[in-house]
Motif scaffolding. Structure first.
Motif, PDB file in Angstrom:
ATOM      1  N   VAL A 207       0.738  -1.125  -0.054  1.00 43.18           N
ATOM      2  CA  VAL A 207       0.057   0.081   0.028  1.00 43.18           C
ATOM      3  C   VAL A 207       1.141   1.234   0.102  1.00 43.18           C
ATOM      4  O   VAL A 207       1.973   1.150   0.667  1.00 43.18           O
ATOM      5  N   GLU A 208       0.596   2.342  -0.437  1.00 46.96           N
ATOM      6  CA  GLU A 208       1.302   3.525  -0.542  1.00 46.96           C
ATOM      7  C   GLU A 208       0.752   4.579   0.303  1.00 46.96           C
ATOM      8  O   GLU A 208      -0.465   4.740   0.794  1.00 46.96           O
ATOM      9  N   PRO A 209       1.634   5.271   0.875  1.00 53.17           N
ATOM     10  CA  PRO A 209       1.370   6.305   1.890  1.00 53.17           C
ATOM     11  C   PRO A 209       0.574   7.219   1.318  1.00 53.17           C
ATOM     12  O   PRO A 209       0.594   7.491   0.001  1.00 53.17           O
ATOM     13  N   GLY A 210      -0.494   7.690   2.298  1.00 49.77           N
ATOM     14  CA  GLY A 210      -1.445   8.709   2.016  1.00 49.77           C
ATOM     15  C   GLY A 210      -2.618   8.221   1.157  1.00 49.77           C
ATOM     16  O   GLY A 210      -3.589   8.719   0.883  1.00 49.77           O
ATOM     17  N   THR A 211      -2.619   7.014   0.885  1.00 44.35           N
ATOM     18  CA  THR A 211      -3.895   6.279   0.115  1.00 44.35           C
ATOM     19  C   THR A 211      -4.867   5.717   1.090  1.00 44.35           C
ATOM     20  O   THR A 211      -4.621   5.764   2.256  1.00 44.35           O
ATOM     21  N   PRO A 212      -6.095   5.659   0.515  1.00 40.57           N
ATOM     22  CA  PRO A 212      -7.301   5.192   1.512  1.00 40.57           C
ATOM     23  C   PRO A 212      -6.913   3.887   2.223  1.00 40.57           C
ATOM     24  O   PRO A 212      -7.342   3.530   3.625  1.00 40.57           O
ATOM     25  N   ALA A 213      -6.219   2.867   1.530  1.00 43.03           N
ATOM     26  CA  ALA A 213      -5.663   1.756   2.166  1.00 43.03           C
ATOM     27  C   ALA A 213      -4.817   1.943   3.405  1.00 43.03           C
ATOM     28  O   ALA A 213      -4.924   1.512   4.692  1.00 43.03           O
ATOM     29  N   SER A 214      -4.004   2.819   2.976  1.00 45.52           N
ATOM     30  CA  SER A 214      -2.928   3.394   4.566  1.00 45.52           C
ATOM     31  C   SER A 214      -3.879   3.823   5.546  1.00 45.52           C
ATOM     32  O   SER A 214      -3.458   3.780   6.829  1.00 45.52           O
TER      33      SER A 214
END
Length: 301
Positions: A216-223
């Motif tokens: 998962v990437e930083p700042g994404t909804p998943a994060s």
């Protein structure tokens, strides 16, 4: 034995008599609950003895104490007593609502597995200063082994989040990354770990880790979702710690048993919740638990 509410005690004895004639599992369970509450009221540990003392207390024309007991029969005029009962009633309702809505730590881990895209599961562990890892909960035996492997390897997301001290850490386990933990995680299908710092302890730190098939990437909804679930895990840990504290206090309930019994009968809550209510009422009224317990005992309600 402290003062008791004879009206409430009379209802309990009447219910005891009615339930004694029934043989269904539900009636027998309720009978055990009633016996326990009568025992708390009378200060007796033996159920038969407690019922006998209760009948003596309720005998018409009784004069003087029975086994050192005194019975409260008159109205209570103390405004502090009324405030205490009001606080207990409000807290009882809030506690019932909390138990209907708050999740346990296994619930949070299960939710993580289905809510976070690409999640293999989650775990909560404490990394101690001596390098050992204590896993408080894990979504599967496989994840439990991966958490412990970080302690064995002396490396991994738990060690890194401890050094970082706060926030979230996203670790990619790329094929070229060396290390025993990374190799073992990749063999389990894990390609990344999102670890959230929960709290710093005197001798270590506790973290919430989500094992992922895809990063998962930083700042994404998943994060952001990982952070929300980590907060839920922290709340569940606090609840578990409170439950352990209450259990320890209940082991010493002979000192506050009558107050617990009064609260159970008055507000229809189980013993551990009654103790929680007494402790919170003491906090909200700006006093200590002993004062609340003694006030209830003196008032007989």
């Amino acid at each position: 034995m402290p003062m008791v509410d004879v009206t409430a005690l009379g209802r309990l004895v009447a219910e005891y008599d009615a339930l004694s004639e029934l043989r269904s599992p539900e009636a027998q369970q309720r009978l055990r609950d009633v016996c326990y509450t009568i025992a708390v009221y009378t200060g007796e540990t033996d159920a038969a003895r407690a019922v006998a003392v209760a009948r003596a207390l309720l005998a018409p024309g009784r004069r003087g104490p029975v086994d050192g007991a005194a019975v409260a029969t008159g109205p209570v005029a103390d405004r502090d007593h009324g405030a205490l009962l009001a606080e207990l009633g409000e807290l009882a309702e809030r506690e019932r609502e909390r138990h209907r809505t708050l999740s346990t730590l296994p619930d949070v881990l299960q939710l993580t597995r289905v809510a976070v895209p690409g999640s293999v599961g989650a775990a909560v562990s404490t990394w101690h200063d001596d390098g050992t890892v204590e896993t408080l909960a894990a979504g599967s035996p496989q994840l439990l082994a991966l958490e412990r492997a970080q302690g064995e390897a002396g490396a991994g997301p738990l060690a890194r989040i401890r050094r970082q001290g706060q926030g979230q850490l996203l670790v990619r386990l790329d094929p070229g990354r060396p290390g025993r933990f990374a190799d073992r995680a990749r063999r389990c299908g894990v390609r990344a770990v999102a670890t959230e710092h929960l709290r710093t302890l005197p001798h270590g730190c506790t973290a919430f880790s989500v094992y992922l098939r895809t990063p998962v990437e930083p700042g994404t909804p998943a994060s952001a979702l990982v952070s929300v679930l980590a907060l839920q895990a922290s709340v569940a840990l606090d609840r578990a710690a409170l439950a352990r504290t209450v259990a320890d206090l209940l082991d010493r309930r002979h000192a506050i048993g009558p107050a617990i019994g009064v609260t159970m009968e008055r507000f229809g809550v189980p013993p551990h919740t009654a103790l929680i209510l007494l402790a919170r009422a003491a906090q909200r009224l700006g006093t200590d638990l002993d004062t609340v317990v003694h006030r209830l005992a003196a008032d007989g309600r």
